[in-house]
Design a protein around this motif. Structure first.
Motif, PDB file in Angstrom:
ATOM      1  N   LYS A 196       2.173   6.493  -6.749  1.00 56.46           N
ATOM      2  CA  LYS A 196       1.158   7.439  -7.204  1.00 56.46           C
ATOM      3  C   LYS A 196       1.662   8.873  -7.067  1.00 56.46           C
ATOM      4  CE  LYS A 196      -3.721   8.649  -6.614  1.00 56.46           C
ATOM      5  NZ  LYS A 196      -4.966   8.363  -5.859  1.00 56.46           N
ATOM      6  N   LYS A 197       2.322   9.167  -5.915  1.00 55.81           N
ATOM      7  CA  LYS A 197       2.875  10.507  -5.712  1.00 55.81           C
ATOM      8  C   LYS A 197       3.973  10.799  -6.733  1.00 55.81           C
ATOM      9  CE  LYS A 197       1.879  10.949  -0.763  1.00 55.81           C
ATOM     10  NZ  LYS A 197       2.461  11.106   0.593  1.00 55.81           N
ATOM     11  N   THR A 204       1.244   4.059  -2.866  1.00 62.00           N
ATOM     12  CA  THR A 204       1.049   5.480  -2.577  1.00 62.00           C
ATOM     13  C   THR A 204       2.241   6.298  -3.063  1.00 62.00           C
ATOM     14  OG1 THR A 204      -0.273   4.934  -0.615  1.00 62.00           O
ATOM     15  CG2 THR A 204       0.636   7.160  -0.748  1.00 62.00           C
ATOM     16  N   LYS A 205       3.466   5.784  -2.773  1.00 58.72           N
ATOM     17  CA  LYS A 205       4.666   6.489  -3.238  1.00 58.72           C
ATOM     18  C   LYS A 205       4.715   6.548  -4.753  1.00 58.72           C
ATOM     19  CE  LYS A 205       7.656   5.529   0.745  1.00 58.72           C
ATOM     20  NZ  LYS A 205       8.904   4.861   1.204  1.00 58.72           N
ATOM     21  N   GLN A 221       0.827  -1.199   0.000  1.00 54.47           N
ATOM     22  CA  GLN A 221       0.000   0.000   0.000  1.00 54.47           C
ATOM     23  C   GLN A 221       0.871   1.263   0.000  1.00 54.47           C
ATOM     24  OE1 GLN A 221      -3.346  -0.129  -0.303  1.00 54.47           O
ATOM     25  NE2 GLN A 221      -3.302   2.085  -0.571  1.00 54.47           N
ATOM     26  N   LYS A 222       1.923   1.265   0.843  1.00 56.72           N
ATOM     27  CA  LYS A 222       2.823   2.418   0.901  1.00 56.72           C
ATOM     28  C   LYS A 222       3.558   2.588  -0.427  1.00 56.72           C
ATOM     29  CE  LYS A 222       3.643   2.248   5.905  1.00 56.72           C
ATOM     30  NZ  LYS A 222       4.642   2.015   6.972  1.00 56.72           N
TER      31      LYS A 222
END
Length: 523
Positions: free
Chosen positions: A197-198, A194-195, A190-191
């Motif tokens: 995606k950023k 997220t990274k 998940q992290k």
């Protein structure tokens, strides 16, 4: 051996079991429908889909197509009696029943009918027969691996736990350890998503900035090209006019001289005829009483410079044109075509150097004058007992750099650069009141005009302030520190020339005012 090789080809790479309801992706790889559905559901959260086998990415969730041929092969293979090791059930070996399971404790492969008794015993460990028995046993004690040693991060058997080298270590059951590991992997996944995606958003942002910068540069290039085309056209016209004027003046001057000489020649011819008439007369009284004889003189003695009449005025006109063109040439040669192609320098104001009458913003980009003392500790690096002043935390010892500021343009301000060895106490620490700093000053106190200062020497520029933005450009190796007004088009204010011997730090000074360092997108 052929059967084992065939079985390997019929295993799903996700669950490592024989395919159940096999489906394939557009990349050609096959999976159990349930297995690949679970993987795609996990990828739904990231919005990025890929094949677990070859990692090929798909723009949207792929459609699952049933592999009929592979399904038939699986059914035919499962109809073959399984070959097992250890204690086997004769009925199971010859039975066409496909649902075969292994009891690892008994080392037997059994069908559902013969598996019921083993299922009722809680200590029996059941698994699919595709799993190698040797991989699930301790290599030292030959017992089943039932625990997980958190200290050594390894799977162990009960003997390792009770009497082996892992005795006394913190243990977990394989199920609990497996559950925690999957939860941890899910969190990491998940992290990571997220990274990613950023990072993708950052890439898009940088690409958008790059696109805007290219559009801006393209527009500026078109404007400059149009200006040069216009300049060349005007210069061509000017050249034609000047050459025409030179020819006209020379022709006019020549015609004027010729006209005067023709008049003089006619006058002399008339006098010659009159004199000849007098010479031919016999009456002395008539000759002596002729009124024109008093004006006669030797032509060689008359004004010898008359043929140059009108030349001085023409020469002065040509000299004036030549001087104007020479001035234009000097201006063109003096144009500064130095381009600061890189982005603005990342200037951060150092609060540790800030005078106690200055407020420094959290992002270290803005300084504001205040009457309220900040009661910061007195240190050797802090400006004190002088006008409110602060310098940047970083400096430049080479290269070309620029930074832009937005000024409140109220009472009094000064911006520039200084050496880190500048005094931090008293009036001599102020920008430009020493030989270690160079500054541009402005504000209402200065009649809204610019002035520059270095080594306590002031130069009033009488240049009216028309913008609240200033650009400071440094070319360290060339020894130039230039100031520009951020108007349209940008206007040069002044350039200091020096041989820099220390790193240069940005420095600002203000009274009843504020100064903000601009980012690139704020220009």
């Amino acid at each position: 051996m052929a059967s084992a090789a065939l079985r390997k080809e019929l295993e799903c790479s996700i669950c490592l079991n024989i395919y159940t309801d096999p489906v394939n992706l557009i990349c050609g790889h096959n999976f159990c429908r349930g297995c690949i559905d679970e993987v795609l559901n996990t990828q739904d959260r990231a919005g990025v889909y890929s094949c677990p086998e070859c990692r090929e990415e798909f723009p949207e969730r792929p459609t699952l197509r049933k592999n009929i041929t592979l399904g038939n092969v699986v059914e035919d293979f499962l109809s073959i009696p399984p070959q097992t090791t250890g204690i086997c059930c004769t009925y199971c070996i010859h039975s066409p029943v496909p649902a075969v399971r292994s009891c690892l404790l008994c080392e037997a492969s059994l069908c559902d009918n013969h598996l019921r008794a083993h299922s009722k015993e809680p200590e029996h460990v059941l698994t699919d027969p595709s799993t190698s028995l040797e991989k699930r046993k301790c290599s030292v004690h030959k017992e089943l691996l039932k625990y997980y040693c958190a200290k050594d991060a390894t799977c162990i058997c009960v003997c390792c736990y009770l009497i082996g080298e892992h005795k006394g270590h913190k243990m977990e059951s394989l199920h609990e350890a497996f559950k925690k590991k999957k939860e941890n992997l899910q969190n990491v996944l998940q992290k990571t998503m997220t990274k990613r995606k950023k990072t993708e958003e950052r890439v898009r942002s940088v690409e958008e900035q790059r696109r805007k910068a290219q559009e801006k540069a393209s527009g500026e290039a078109e404007r400059v090209t149009a200006l040069f085309i216009d300049i060349r056209r005007r210069l061509d016209d000017l050249e034609k006019r000047v050459l025409s004027e030179i020819s006209r003046q020379e022709e006019q001057r020549s015609l004027s001289v010729i006209q005067k000489l023709e008049i003089k020649k006619d006058e002399l011819s008339r006098k010659m005829r009159h004199i000849e008439e007098l010479c031919n007369m016999a009456d002395p009284l008539t000759v002596l009483q002729d009124p024109d004889t008093g004006d006669l003189c030797d032509p060689e003695e008359e004004g010898g410079d008359e043929d140059t009449g009108g030349h001085d005025g023409g020469d002065r006109g040509l000299e004036k044109i030549s001087h104007t063109l020479q001035t234009l040439s000097d201006i063109i040669r003096g144009v500064d075509v130095t381009f600061y192609i890189q982005g603005p320098a990342d200037i951060l104001l150092d609060v540790n150097t800030a005078d106690n009458n200055l407020l420094i913003s959290e992002d270290q980009k803005t300084a504001v004058w205040t009457e309220i003392e900040q009661n910061r500790p007195e240190t050797a690096e802090r400006f004190q007992d002088c006008y409110p002043q602060v310098m940047s935390s970083g400096g430049f010892s080479s290269g070309r750099h620029y930074w832009d500021v937005e000024i409140g343009a109220e009472y009094w301000w000064s911006v520039g650069m200084c050496y880190p060895s500048i005094d931090r106490r008293g009036d001599q620490a102020e920008i430009g009141k020493n030989n270690k700093s160079w500054g541009l000053c402005g504000g209402r106190f200065n009649c809204n005009e610019y002035s520059v200062r270095y080594d306590s020497k002031w130069i009033e520029l009488h240049h009216r302030i028309s913008s609240d933005g200033v650009r400071i450009c440094l070319d360290y190796e060339a020894g130039q520190l230039s100031f520009y007004e951020l108007c349209d088009p940008i206007r040069h204010i002044y350039t200091f020339s020096a041989t820099f011997t220390e790193p240069l730090h940005a420095v600002v000074w203000l009274c009843d005012d504020s100064i903000r360092i601009l980012e690139e997108q704020q220009l």
